[in-house]
Design an enzyme around this catalytic site. Structure first.
Site, PDB file in Angstrom:
ATOM      1  N   GLY A 104       0.415  -1.568   0.147  1.00 26.29           N
ATOM      2  CA  GLY A 104       0.124   0.211  -0.823  1.00 26.29           C
ATOM      3  C   GLY A 104       1.167   1.588  -0.215  1.00 26.29           C
ATOM      4  N   ARG A 142       1.289  -5.218  -5.058  1.00 23.39           N
ATOM      5  CA  ARG A 142       1.608  -6.204  -4.738  1.00 23.39           C
ATOM      6  C   ARG A 142       1.537  -7.749  -4.951  1.00 23.39           C
ATOM      7  NH1 ARG A 142      -0.756  -3.551   0.626  1.00 23.39           N
ATOM      8  NH2 ARG A 142      -2.507  -2.877   0.387  1.00 23.39           N
ATOM      9  N   ASP A 146      -0.328   2.359   8.336  1.00 24.40           N
ATOM     10  CA  ASP A 146      -0.519   1.652   9.730  1.00 24.40           C
ATOM     11  C   ASP A 146      -0.022   1.683  10.812  1.00 24.40           C
ATOM     12  OD1 ASP A 146      -2.355   0.855   7.522  1.00 24.40           O
ATOM     13  OD2 ASP A 146      -1.563  -1.010   7.279  1.00 24.40           O
ATOM     14  N   ASP A 182       2.739  -0.245  11.712  1.00 20.54           N
ATOM     15  CA  ASP A 182       2.764  -1.941  12.111  1.00 20.54           C
ATOM     16  C   ASP A 182       4.333  -2.092  12.047  1.00 20.54           C
ATOM     17  OD1 ASP A 182       2.182  -1.716   9.546  1.00 20.54           O
ATOM     18  OD2 ASP A 182       0.613  -3.276   9.820  1.00 20.54           O
ATOM     19  N   ASP A 208       5.121  -4.549   6.265  1.00 17.78           N
ATOM     20  CA  ASP A 208       5.389  -6.043   6.201  1.00 17.78           C
ATOM     21  C   ASP A 208       5.548  -7.002   4.957  1.00 17.78           C
ATOM     22  OD1 ASP A 208       3.149  -5.811   6.704  1.00 17.78           O
ATOM     23  OD2 ASP A 208       3.049  -6.858   8.948  1.00 17.78           O
ATOM     24  N   ARG A 263      -5.442  -1.705   8.765  1.00 17.20           N
ATOM     25  CA  ARG A 263      -5.457  -3.992   8.540  1.00 17.20           C
ATOM     26  C   ARG A 263      -5.659  -3.933  10.178  1.00 17.20           C
ATOM     27  NH1 ARG A 263      -3.868  -6.185   3.844  1.00 17.20           N
ATOM     28  NH2 ARG A 263      -2.976  -4.405   3.503  1.00 17.20           N
ATOM     29  N   THR A 320       4.331   3.197   5.507  1.00 18.49           N
ATOM     30  CA  THR A 320       2.857   2.395   5.893  1.00 18.49           C
ATOM     31  C   THR A 320       2.179   3.233   7.000  1.00 18.49           C
ATOM     32  OG1 THR A 320       1.345   0.495   6.712  1.00 18.49           O
ATOM     33  CG2 THR A 320       3.220   0.903   7.527  1.00 18.49           C
TER      34      THR A 320
HETATM   35  O1  F6P Z   1      -1.411  -1.179   4.287  1.00 20.44           O
HETATM   36  C1  F6P Z   1      -1.735  -0.189   3.762  1.00 20.44           C
HETATM   37  C2  F6P Z   1      -3.472  -0.101   4.507  1.00 20.44           C
HETATM   38  O2  F6P Z   1      -4.107   1.348   3.821  1.00 20.44           O
HETATM   39  C3  F6P Z   1      -4.439  -0.947   5.254  1.00 20.44           C
HETATM   40  O3  F6P Z   1      -4.762  -0.225   5.862  1.00 20.44           O
HETATM   41  C4  F6P Z   1      -5.507  -1.306   4.242  1.00 20.44           C
HETATM   42  O4  F6P Z   1      -6.187  -2.520   5.412  1.00 20.44           O
HETATM   43  C5  F6P Z   1      -5.088  -1.984   2.705  1.00 20.44           C
HETATM   44  O5  F6P Z   1      -3.794  -1.249   3.199  1.00 20.44           O
HETATM   45  C6  F6P Z   1      -5.914  -1.069   1.580  1.00 20.44           C
HETATM   46  O6  F6P Z   1      -5.430  -2.469   0.675  1.00 20.44           O
HETATM   47  P1  F6P Z   1      -6.230  -1.868  -0.451  1.00 20.44           P
HETATM   48  O7  F6P Z   1      -5.142  -0.316  -0.782  1.00 20.44           O
HETATM   49  O8  F6P Z   1      -5.346  -2.636  -1.472  1.00 20.44           O
HETATM   50  O9  F6P Z   1      -7.408  -1.975   0.067  1.00 20.44           O
END
Ligand code: F6P
Length: 319
Positions: free
Chosen positions: A11, A72, A127, A129, A103, A171, A125
């Site tokens: 992300g 990803r 998050d 985390d 991560d 997340r 990130t």
């Molecule tokens: O890891 C960053 C994040 O924004 C999380 O907070 C969220 O759950 C996820 O990515 C959303 O991912 P995507 O953009 O693939 O929907």
């Protein structure tokens, strides 16, 4: 070390561009060539690799997103995909990589290091985390975005004497929700790391309104449950009407805060220094206001340790 590469993965997070800029400029300053790998690990497998110059990273420090784009990659999770990635690196004469991401990206960096390509992780990130660093790039900007939203929601909540539920990303981590809840003066904060109790939430809302409190803000981390589910629960269990607001990907965008730009610059530069010393398999970060290094192995094998002091404080201040 003659040639390294940089990629962004997972992300996106505000400040990734500032980190890319720091890696490129520091590498060139040190006399090392630097290539940009586009579209994360998938782009590496597909050979989307281009030499970057000082000017390639001009005018990006203030921009959100990532100029290298992100992805990803499913292919990279397979041994065949990783072998292709190594072949691409060899074909381009790239000896080491700076991986900017969260991560999942660090897991990839760890795997590549095991295959003989030294990698250094730069934590980015929203998050927050990553075990090993107090802060990740993008968290501060996202936090301010959430607070801005909460402040606006509070205006309308107070005008209409309503209870609002605001769903925040993260997340399975609760940092963004907790920090935003504390800074935004939320009445209730639900995060995955701490148990919640619906009767207690209802009791809290009722005792607040008994004391004349006309509006309320509940922050729910996406890792706990969707806001709409909580709204249904409150309606069903206690006939409490709420409005919900899911902040979504707004939290990932925007111009990075000064703090994110500064840590991104520090992390990016340190990552290049580590590679210049011929080391890999580590990540950089911030601990107690100092730039630190820690093992990628420890990040991928363990969860971020949870400290509950801030959560306790948020409860004490929202009575
Ligand atoms: O890891 C960053 C994040 O924004 C999380 O907070 C969220 O759950 C996820 O990515 C959303 O991912 P995507 O953009 O693939 O929907």
């Amino acid at each position: 070390m003659k040639k390294i590469a940089v990629l962004t993965s997972g992300g996106d997070a505000p400040g990734m561009n500032a980190a890319v800029r720091a890696v490129v400029r520091k590498a060139i300053f040190e006399g090392i060539e630097v290539a940009g790998i586009y579209n994360g690990y998938q782009g590496l497998i597909d050979g989307k690799i281009e030499l970057l110059q000082l000017g390639s990273v001009g005018d990006i420090i203030q921009r959100g997103g990532t100029m290298l784009r992100s992805a990803r990659s499913v292919d990279f999770r397979t041994p065949e995909g990783r072998d292709k990635a190594v072949e691409q690196l060899k074909a381009h004469g790239i000896e080491a990589i700076v991986v900017i991401g969260g991560d999942g990206s660090f897991q990839g960096a760890f795997e590549l290091t095991k295959l003989g390509i030294p990698c250094v992780g730069v934590p980015a990130t929203i998050d927050n985390d990553i075990k090993g660093t107090d802060f990740t790039i993008g968290f501060d900007t996202a936090l301010n975005t959430v607070i801005d939203a909460i402040d606006k929601i509070r205006d309308t909540a107070s005008s209409h004497e309503r209870t609002f539920i605001v769903e925040v990303m993260g997340r399975d981590a609760g940092d963004l929700a907790l920090w935003a809840g504390l800074a935004g003066g939320a009445e209730t904060i639900l995060i995955p790391e701490e148990k919640y109790d619906v009767p207690a939430i209802i009791e809290r809302l009722k005792s607040g309104s008994g004391r004349g409190k006309k509006h309320s803000i509940i922050i729910v981390a996406e890792g706990v449950m969707p806001a709409v589910e909580l709204a249904d629960l409150l309606k069903r269990e206690a006939d409490i009407d709420t409005r919900i607001s899911v902040l979504g990907h707004i939290q990932r965008g925007g111009s990075p805060s000064a703090r994110d730009r500064v840590i991104a610059s520090q992390f990016g530069a340190r990552a290049v220094e580590v590679l210049k010393e011929g080391r890999g398999g580590v990540a950089v970060g911030l601990r107690n206001n100092g730039i630190v290094e820690y093992e990628l192995k420890d990040v991928v094998e363990d969860k971020n340790e949870w400290k509950s002091e801030m959560y306790k404080l948020s409860i004490e201040l929202s009575i």
